[in-house]
Design a protein around this motif. Structure first.
Motif, PDB file in Angstrom:
ATOM      1  N   SER A  17       0.818  -1.225   0.000  1.00  0.00           N
ATOM      2  CA  SER A  17       0.000   0.000   0.000  1.00  0.00           C
ATOM      3  C   SER A  17       0.845   1.265   0.000  1.00  0.00           C
ATOM      4  CB  SER A  17      -0.939   0.003   1.209  1.00  0.00           C
ATOM      5  OG  SER A  17      -0.271   0.360   2.400  1.00  0.00           O
ATOM      6  N   LEU A  18       2.166   1.142   0.213  1.00  0.00           N
ATOM      7  CA  LEU A  18       3.040   2.305   0.108  1.00  0.00           C
ATOM      8  C   LEU A  18       3.198   2.760  -1.341  1.00  0.00           C
ATOM      9  CD1 LEU A  18       5.727   1.276   2.735  1.00  0.00           C
ATOM     10  CD2 LEU A  18       4.026   3.087   2.963  1.00  0.00           C
ATOM     11  N   ALA A  19       2.512   2.080  -2.256  1.00  0.00           N
ATOM     12  CA  ALA A  19       2.430   2.557  -3.636  1.00  0.00           C
ATOM     13  C   ALA A  19       1.906   3.987  -3.691  1.00  0.00           C
ATOM     14  CB  ALA A  19       1.516   1.638  -4.449  1.00  0.00           C
ATOM     15  N   VAL A  20       1.009   4.328  -2.759  1.00  0.00           N
ATOM     16  CA  VAL A  20       0.447   5.687  -2.738  1.00  0.00           C
ATOM     17  C   VAL A  20       1.538   6.698  -2.403  1.00  0.00           C
ATOM     18  CG1 VAL A  20      -1.356   7.158  -1.779  1.00  0.00           C
ATOM     19  CG2 VAL A  20      -1.756   4.702  -2.026  1.00  0.00           C
ATOM     20  N   TYR A  21       2.399   6.352  -1.460  1.00  0.00           N
ATOM     21  CA  TYR A  21       3.538   7.205  -1.106  1.00  0.00           C
ATOM     22  C   TYR A  21       4.464   7.369  -2.315  1.00  0.00           C
ATOM     23  CZ  TYR A  21       8.049   8.362   1.109  1.00  0.00           C
ATOM     24  OH  TYR A  21       9.248   8.934   1.448  1.00  0.00           O
ATOM     25  N   MET A  22       4.741   6.266  -3.011  1.00  0.00           N
ATOM     26  CA  MET A  22       5.625   6.336  -4.177  1.00  0.00           C
ATOM     27  C   MET A  22       4.997   7.138  -5.311  1.00  0.00           C
ATOM     28  SD  MET A  22       7.646   2.698  -4.366  1.00  0.00           S
ATOM     29  CE  MET A  22       6.278   1.624  -3.984  1.00  0.00           C
ATOM     30  N   HIS A  23       3.672   7.132  -5.402  1.00  0.00           N
ATOM     31  CA  HIS A  23       3.012   7.984  -6.399  1.00  0.00           C
ATOM     32  C   HIS A  23       3.351   9.446  -6.139  1.00  0.00           C
ATOM     33  CE1 HIS A  23       0.092   9.931  -8.937  1.00  0.00           C
ATOM     34  NE2 HIS A  23      -0.567  10.410  -7.900  1.00  0.00           N
ATOM     35  N   GLY A  24       3.362   9.850  -4.880  1.00  0.00           N
ATOM     36  CA  GLY A  24       3.738  11.227  -4.560  1.00  0.00           C
ATOM     37  C   GLY A  24       5.162  11.542  -4.978  1.00  0.00           C
ATOM     38  N   ILE A  25       6.082  10.589  -4.778  1.00  0.00           N
ATOM     39  CA  ILE A  25       7.481  10.812  -5.153  1.00  0.00           C
ATOM     40  C   ILE A  25       7.622  10.917  -6.668  1.00  0.00           C
ATOM     41  CG2 ILE A  25       9.781   9.775  -5.169  1.00  0.00           C
ATOM     42  CD1 ILE A  25       9.123   8.536  -2.443  1.00  0.00           C
ATOM     43  N   THR A  26       7.034   9.948  -7.396  1.00  0.00           N
ATOM     44  CA  THR A  26       7.182   9.977  -8.850  1.00  0.00           C
ATOM     45  C   THR A  26       6.508  11.206  -9.458  1.00  0.00           C
ATOM     46  OG1 THR A  26       5.235   8.528  -9.095  1.00  0.00           O
ATOM     47  CG2 THR A  26       7.403   7.482  -9.064  1.00  0.00           C
ATOM     48  N   ILE A  74      15.367   6.244 -17.889  1.00  0.00           N
ATOM     49  CA  ILE A  74      15.322   4.813 -17.592  1.00  0.00           C
ATOM     50  C   ILE A  74      14.481   4.626 -16.338  1.00  0.00           C
ATOM     51  CG2 ILE A  74      16.649   2.746 -16.999  1.00  0.00           C
ATOM     52  CD1 ILE A  74      19.053   3.981 -18.409  1.00  0.00           C
ATOM     53  N   VAL A  75      13.514   3.729 -16.399  1.00  0.00           N
ATOM     54  CA  VAL A  75      12.652   3.451 -15.251  1.00  0.00           C
ATOM     55  C   VAL A  75      12.556   1.936 -15.104  1.00  0.00           C
ATOM     56  CG1 VAL A  75      10.378   3.764 -14.208  1.00  0.00           C
ATOM     57  CG2 VAL A  75      11.302   5.548 -15.712  1.00  0.00           C
ATOM     58  N   ALA A  76      12.804   1.450 -13.900  1.00  0.00           N
ATOM     59  CA  ALA A  76      12.664   0.021 -13.608  1.00  0.00           C
ATOM     60  C   ALA A  76      11.920  -0.110 -12.293  1.00  0.00           C
ATOM     61  CB  ALA A  76      14.030  -0.658 -13.519  1.00  0.00           C
ATOM     62  N   GLY A  77      11.037  -1.094 -12.213  1.00  0.00           N
ATOM     63  CA  GLY A  77      10.249  -1.227 -10.990  1.00  0.00           C
ATOM     64  C   GLY A  77       9.743  -2.628 -10.775  1.00  0.00           C
ATOM     65  N   ALA A  78       9.384  -2.896  -9.542  1.00  0.00           N
ATOM     66  CA  ALA A  78       8.801  -4.179  -9.153  1.00  0.00           C
ATOM     67  C   ALA A  78       7.605  -3.919  -8.263  1.00  0.00           C
ATOM     68  CB  ALA A  78       9.829  -5.036  -8.403  1.00  0.00           C
ATOM     69  N   SER A  79       6.550  -4.705  -8.438  1.00  0.00           N
ATOM     70  CA  SER A  79       5.369  -4.676  -7.577  1.00  0.00           C
ATOM     71  C   SER A  79       4.768  -3.272  -7.557  1.00  0.00           C
ATOM     72  CB  SER A  79       5.748  -5.159  -6.167  1.00  0.00           C
ATOM     73  OG  SER A  79       4.613  -5.428  -5.392  1.00  0.00           O
ATOM     74  N   ALA A  80       4.564  -2.708  -6.364  1.00  0.00           N
ATOM     75  CA  ALA A  80       3.998  -1.359  -6.286  1.00  0.00           C
ATOM     76  C   ALA A  80       4.877  -0.350  -7.012  1.00  0.00           C
ATOM     77  CB  ALA A  80       3.823  -0.961  -4.821  1.00  0.00           C
ATOM     78  N   GLY A  81       6.204  -0.539  -6.927  1.00  0.00           N
ATOM     79  CA  GLY A  81       7.108   0.332  -7.672  1.00  0.00           C
ATOM     80  C   GLY A  81       6.978   0.144  -9.166  1.00  0.00           C
ATOM     81  N   GLY A  82       6.644  -1.083  -9.588  1.00  0.00           N
ATOM     82  CA  GLY A  82       6.436  -1.330 -11.007  1.00  0.00           C
ATOM     83  C   GLY A  82       5.247  -0.570 -11.546  1.00  0.00           C
ATOM     84  N   ILE A  83       4.144  -0.555 -10.778  1.00  0.00           N
ATOM     85  CA  ILE A  83       2.958   0.197 -11.211  1.00  0.00           C
ATOM     86  C   ILE A  83       3.298   1.674 -11.373  1.00  0.00           C
ATOM     87  CG2 ILE A  83       0.628   0.907 -10.595  1.00  0.00           C
ATOM     88  CD1 ILE A  83       0.280  -1.651  -9.076  1.00  0.00           C
TER      89      ILE A  83
END
Length: 755
Positions: A17-26, A74-83
């Motif tokens: 669920s920290l995908a929401v936090y990463m959305h703010g960063i990206t 270049i962008v690489a991600g996995a799981s929530a970071g992948g989304i």
């Protein structure tokens, strides 16, 4: 004005669920890239923190005399970071907006929206006995909920946790098709948004890599001494996309992007495994076509597609085996164009770094279930990235060592070149024809002077060329794969039959005419390395105060032309040729490269630019260009035949709650709510999601400002960095306060803390 590109390679970790936090960063990475693009186009800034980033870049230019352009390529991600990586890459490649995603994250990343209709409890009395057990198991997360000041949020979390734990057991509670539909909604929302320009220069590719785990695995052939070949099962998959440096309506069609996003984030136990059949059903229900289906499946699931079983592939969360996908991002560096000096950064986003395992009591042993669950789930995800960082450090060390060698032998090489040509008038007034003649003469002299060392150098070059040609013809197999080995063998046989392998006989640099002709037609790496060295020398001459703008442009234009020849997407026709005759393949590649024509154009471009230089500027650049064969013989063995890509050491930066302390210290535990309930916390409350999204933007802004400033050779004036950060923080609060209505108290607190 000195120009520099700050190039960002983003590696986004999983975080549930920290995908929401990463959305703010990206989102802040996106705003910085937008501000830099607008500034490069001479356009005004585009609002919010983009205005602050434009102001920062202006101030850096005014103080240090360096015009910095920021590129996320270049962008690489996995799981929530992948989304999040997929959404960011789509925005960079197409100019679409990330803004529509914010409302979707806040609304849809909720247990009530994600839970499968068939999994929901049938009544309010279903499994009511499980609630005390679930609350007890929640431990510290439950304590944190009970301490919430806001009664509405406390009751929301309790109610949704109740709904979650009383849903069906021994099956994933979240709906796979539901999630796939939400992802397609997100891409539709982005496509409908107001679109700006592509955020990278023309010809600069955007590469995206998403890790996926193939649960049942697929066969891979491995070469051994005995038996000669064995078959092993491989479970790692990387789904890749690229725009080839071109402006596109979309990085890929929505079903393909949704495939990657759904597969990489199929968290075991929470979501059902992803299959192609699930996506087919969702598309059919929506009446959405997918004409590229077979081509895409053959590319991303080649083994399954060859066996006509792509629909049977069971795909789960990419973070199971590769939570920090550095490797594909590192490999992507080999085909980067260059137009000016580069500062390459690898930035990894880790939403919850540090200690992940806590024992029940100090000094106690972990329990039976804790060991089992940790071994099969948590430990693989939390494995440190030391191996990746050491690989980057080793590469950077090798480049630094090479640059030291170049500096140490420069005077001697320049002396050799001056002795070879003398202090002639022609050396100071080059033409395209003279440059071509001088180049060949210098190459012969360097080879002859190298003695027996040239044989090793020449054969290393030859091996590198063959491997590059084999990779160009077939990049679906690894360097050690049987298909690649057979292709190399055919090419090597044809080269030997033509006499081109006689590259250093007699230890006096006496390559055969066939070998010389082969290098002139195929040695693309030599041309690129020579121009990399010349670009470095141009930067040094410019730093000494000379006006070399025309020369710099000529060097980078020439370099871009050669680098463009490495792009596999421009040579798709070559991969359709029959593989039986190596000579036919070599002739086709030579025609596609057309290096003699490229060389003539480069000589003309450089000669014209050198005519604009003063004698003091022209002489060191000519000596570097003509002396390159001497440098290459000395350094290529050190580089193990790989040559150089961006010619600069890679620097690694991290974005994590622990690293952004300008507002509040204490890391994730002091700022984020999503870390609760084993990182599922933000699924249980909109207030939690609003909190984490806001902190993501604040932390992202702080770290992007730090990273951008760090590309300067000097510090900003005292207090300016802090003032710029404060302006960014306030811009974020002003923009988000009308939307984030569930955390009004946090806004008041943050304004006091920011001051």
């Amino acid at each position: 004005m000195h120009e520099k590109e700050l190039r960002l390679a983003l590696v986004c970790y999983g975080g549930i669920s920290l995908a929401v936090y990463m959305h703010g960063i990206t989102k802040e990475v996106w705003h910085l890239a937008r501000a830099s693009r607008a500034r490069a186009d001479g356009m005004p800034a585009v609002g919010g923190t983009a205005n602050v980033y434009a102001m920062l870049l202006d101030e850096m230019e005014a103080q240090a005399g360096i015009r910095v352009r920021v590129l996320a390529d270049i962008v690489a991600g996995a799981s929530a970071g992948g989304i999040n990586g997929i959404f960011l890459a789509q925005a960079i490649a197409t100019g679409q907006s990330l803004d529509p995603l914010t409302d979707l994250w806040l609304t849809s990343a909720d247990v009530e929206a994600l839970i499968d209709a068939d999994a929901a409890p049938h009544s309010r009395f279903s499994k009511v006995w499980a609630l005390p057990l679930a609350w007890l198991a929640a431990g510290r997360s439950a304590d944190a909920v009970e301490k919430l000041d806001d009664p509405a949020t406390r009751e929301e979390v309790r109610a949704k946790l109740s709904h979650f734990v009383r849903s069906r057991w021994f099956e994933p509670p979240f709906g796979g098709a539901t999630f796939t539909g939400l992802l397609l909604d997100a891409f539709d929302a982005m496509a409908a948004s107001e679109r700006g320009p592509r955020l990278l220069p023309a010809g600069q590719p955007l590469d995206l890599f998403v890790t996926v785990t193939d649960f049942t695995g697929h066969p891979e052939r491995l070469s051994l001494n005995s038996p000669p070949e064995v078959v092993e099962t491989e479970h790692r998959l990387v789904v890749s996309f690229t725009d080839g440096g071109q402006a596109l309506d979309t990085l890929a069609v929505a079903p393909e992007l949704a495939f990657a996003a759904r597969a990489t984030s199929s968290f075991p136990g929470a979501f059902p495994p992803f299959t192609v059949r699930e996506l087919d059903r969702v598309l059919a229900d929506r009446q959405v076509g997918w004409p590229e289906r077979q081509t895409f499946l053959a590319r991303v699931l080649p083994r399954h597609a060859a066996a006509r079983s792509a629909e049977e592939a069971i795909l789960i969360d990419g973070s199971v085996l590769a939570n920090a996908p550095f490797r594909p991002a590192i490999d992507a560096l080999k085909q980067r164009p260059a137009r000016r000096e580069i500062d390459r950064r690898f930035i990894y986003i880790d939403p919850f770094p540090g200690l992940k395992f806590r024992l029940g009591k100090k000094g106690g042993d972990p329990g039976f279930f804790q060991i089992i669950l940790g071994a099969i789930s948590e430990l693989p995800r939390q494995q440190p990235i030391r191996d990746n960082l050491e690989a980057i450090a080793e590469r950077s060390t090798r480049i630094d060592r090479m640059r030291q060698i170049l500096s140490a032998i420069r005077a001697e090489v320049e002396g050799e070149v001056e002795h070879l040509f003398g202090y002639t008038l022609f050396l100071d007034r080059p033409t395209a024809a003279r440059l071509a003649t001088w180049r060949r003469r210098a190459q012969v002299a360097a080879a002859t002077g190298a003695g027996y060392g040239y044989a090793a150098y020449g054969h290393m070059k030859l091996a590198g060329i063959v491997e590059a040609l084999a990779q160009l013809l077939d990049h679906g197999d690894g360097p050690g794969g049987p298909r690649r080995r057979r292709l190399r063998a055919r090419l090597e046989a044809s080269i030997a039959a033509s006499g081109a392998s006689e590259i250093g006989g007699g230890f006096a640099g006496k390559a055969s005419p066939a070998a010389i002709d082969f290098l002139r037609r195929f040695d693309l790496g030599f041309r690129i390395r020579r121009l990399r060295l010349l670009a470095r020398r141009v930067a040094e001459v410019e730093a000494a105060g000379e006006d070399v703008v025309a020369m710099r442009e000529a060097v980078y234009d020439s370099l871009a032309a050669y680098l463009n020849l490495q792009r596999r997407d421009l040579h798709t026709g070559l991969r359709r040729l029959p593989r039986g005759d190596g000579a036919v393949l070599l002739d086709a590649i030579a025609a596609a490269y057309d290096l003699p024509r490229q060389d003539a154009e480069t000589d003309a471009r450089l000669a014209e630019a050198m005519a604009t230089l003063t004698k003091d500027a022209r002489r060191p650049l000519l000596l570097a260009y003509l002396g390159f064969p001497y440098f290459d013989i000395a350094t290529l063995p050190l580089l193990q035949g790989e040559g150089l890509d961006e010619f600069d050491a890679i620097k690694v930066d991290r974005i994590a709650p622990d690293d952004a302390t300008a507002i509040r210290q204490g890391g994730a535990e002091a700022t984020l709510k999503g870390i609760q309930f084993n990182s599922f916390g933000a699924f249980f409350s909109r207030a939690y999601r609003e909190n984490d999204y806001l902190w993501g933007r604040l932390h992202g802004a702080e770290r992007m400002i730090d990273i951008t400033i760090s590309t300067l050779p000097v510090r900003l004036r005292a207090g300016r960095a802090a003032a710029i950060k404060r302006a960014a923080f306030l811009a974020i609060l002003d923009e988000e306060e009308p939307r984030l209505t569930a955390i009004a108290a946090l806004f008041a607190t943050l304004r006091r803390e920011i001051g």
